[in-house]
Design a protein around this motif. Structure first.
Motif, PDB file in Angstrom:
ATOM      1  N   SER A  85       0.886  -1.354   0.159  1.00 23.80           N
ATOM      2  CA  SER A  85       0.002  -0.249   0.550  1.00 23.80           C
ATOM      3  C   SER A  85       0.825   1.380  -0.084  1.00 23.80           C
ATOM      4  N   GLN A  86       2.547   1.834   0.816  1.00 21.82           N
ATOM      5  CA  GLN A  86       2.831   2.017   0.980  1.00 21.82           C
ATOM      6  C   GLN A  86       3.437   2.870  -0.549  1.00 21.82           C
ATOM      7  N   TRP A  87       3.864   1.907  -0.960  1.00 21.31           N
ATOM      8  CA  TRP A  87       4.386   1.689  -2.687  1.00 21.31           C
ATOM      9  C   TRP A  87       3.188   2.211  -3.231  1.00 21.31           C
ATOM     10  N   GLN A  88       2.168   1.813  -3.533  1.00 21.42           N
ATOM     11  CA  GLN A  88       1.487   1.957  -4.776  1.00 21.42           C
ATOM     12  C   GLN A  88       1.151   3.455  -4.020  1.00 21.42           C
ATOM     13  N   TYR A  89       0.773   3.898  -3.130  1.00 22.18           N
ATOM     14  CA  TYR A  89       0.778   5.615  -2.552  1.00 22.18           C
ATOM     15  C   TYR A  89       1.862   6.266  -3.327  1.00 22.18           C
ATOM     16  N   ARG A  90       3.194   5.928  -3.408  1.00 16.01           N
ATOM     17  CA  ARG A  90       3.807   6.298  -3.883  1.00 16.01           C
ATOM     18  C   ARG A  90       4.226   6.162  -5.754  1.00 16.01           C
ATOM     19  N   LEU A  91       4.048   5.635  -6.220  1.00 15.25           N
ATOM     20  CA  LEU A  91       3.461   4.890  -7.462  1.00 15.25           C
ATOM     21  C   LEU A  91       2.444   6.139  -7.649  1.00 15.25           C
ATOM     22  N   GLU A  92       1.464   6.462  -7.642  1.00 11.65           N
ATOM     23  CA  GLU A  92       0.565   7.421  -7.687  1.00 11.65           C
ATOM     24  C   GLU A  92       0.838   8.820  -7.180  1.00 11.65           C
ATOM     25  N   ASN A  93       1.828   8.490  -6.263  1.00 15.51           N
ATOM     26  CA  ASN A  93       2.211  10.488  -6.182  1.00 15.51           C
ATOM     27  C   ASN A  93       3.479  10.142  -7.197  1.00 15.51           C
ATOM     28  N   LYS A  94       3.926   9.630  -7.874  1.00 20.29           N
ATOM     29  CA  LYS A  94       5.246   9.946  -8.972  1.00 20.29           C
ATOM     30  C   LYS A  94       6.084  10.127  -7.866  1.00 20.29           C
ATOM     31  N   GLU A  95       6.325   9.438  -6.741  1.00 18.45           N
ATOM     32  CA  GLU A  95       7.754   8.792  -6.634  1.00 18.45           C
ATOM     33  C   GLU A  95       8.688   8.486  -6.899  1.00 18.45           C
ATOM     34  N   ILE A  96       7.939   7.311  -7.428  1.00 19.46           N
ATOM     35  CA  ILE A  96       8.402   5.969  -7.636  1.00 19.46           C
ATOM     36  C   ILE A  96       8.128   5.730  -9.063  1.00 19.46           C
ATOM     37  N   THR A  97       9.198   5.583 -10.206  1.00 18.49           N
ATOM     38  CA  THR A  97       8.256   5.024 -11.141  1.00 18.49           C
ATOM     39  C   THR A  97       7.864   3.434 -11.459  1.00 18.49           C
ATOM     40  N   PRO A  98       6.979   3.341 -12.500  1.00 18.35           N
ATOM     41  CA  PRO A  98       6.326   1.988 -12.203  1.00 18.35           C
ATOM     42  C   PRO A  98       7.315   0.587 -12.303  1.00 18.35           C
ATOM     43  N   GLU A  99       8.508   0.636 -13.382  1.00 19.01           N
ATOM     44  CA  GLU A  99       9.325   0.015 -13.009  1.00 19.01           C
ATOM     45  C   GLU A  99       9.697  -0.310 -12.138  1.00 19.01           C
ATOM     46  N   GLU A 100       9.734   0.807 -11.608  1.00 18.01           N
ATOM     47  CA  GLU A 100      10.128   0.360  -9.278  1.00 18.01           C
ATOM     48  C   GLU A 100       9.197  -0.178  -8.927  1.00 18.01           C
ATOM     49  N   TYR A 101       7.837   0.151  -8.622  1.00 19.37           N
ATOM     50  CA  TYR A 101       6.937  -0.392  -8.587  1.00 19.37           C
ATOM     51  C   TYR A 101       6.822  -2.099  -8.315  1.00 19.37           C
ATOM     52  N   ARG A 102       6.568  -1.713 -10.064  1.00 17.44           N
ATOM     53  CA  ARG A 102       6.859  -3.097 -10.421  1.00 17.44           C
ATOM     54  C   ARG A 102       7.567  -4.390  -9.643  1.00 17.44           C
TER      55      ARG A 102
END
Length: 69
Positions: A32-49
């Motif tokens: 959930s924390q990583w999803q939040y960071r992805l939604e707020n463009k703190e990480i890239t989709p590649e990093e999220y995956r």
């Protein structure tokens, strides 16, 4: 006998830490924390995956260790 208690205590702490680390609840919170960071463009989709993959592997490892909710 004097040294058995400290070893026992250390084993208990390690077992508790592993149970928390591999627990599905802890993994969901982290995802959930990583999803939040992805939604707020703190990480890239590649990093999220990549993080998602690591968390999934951790979940499988926890199941193999018998750790469930």
């Amino acid at each position: 006998m004097f040294f058995r208690f400290p070893i026992w205590a250390i084993k208990q702490v390690v077992e508790h830490a592993e149970a928390e680390y591999y627990s599905p609840e802890a993994i969901r919170r982290e995802l959930s924390q990583w999803q939040y960071r992805l939604e707020n463009k703190e990480i890239t989709p590649e990093e999220y995956r990549e993080y998602e993959k690591r968390l999934f592997e951790r979940l499988i490892a926890g199941q193999e260790r018998g750790i469930e909710e």
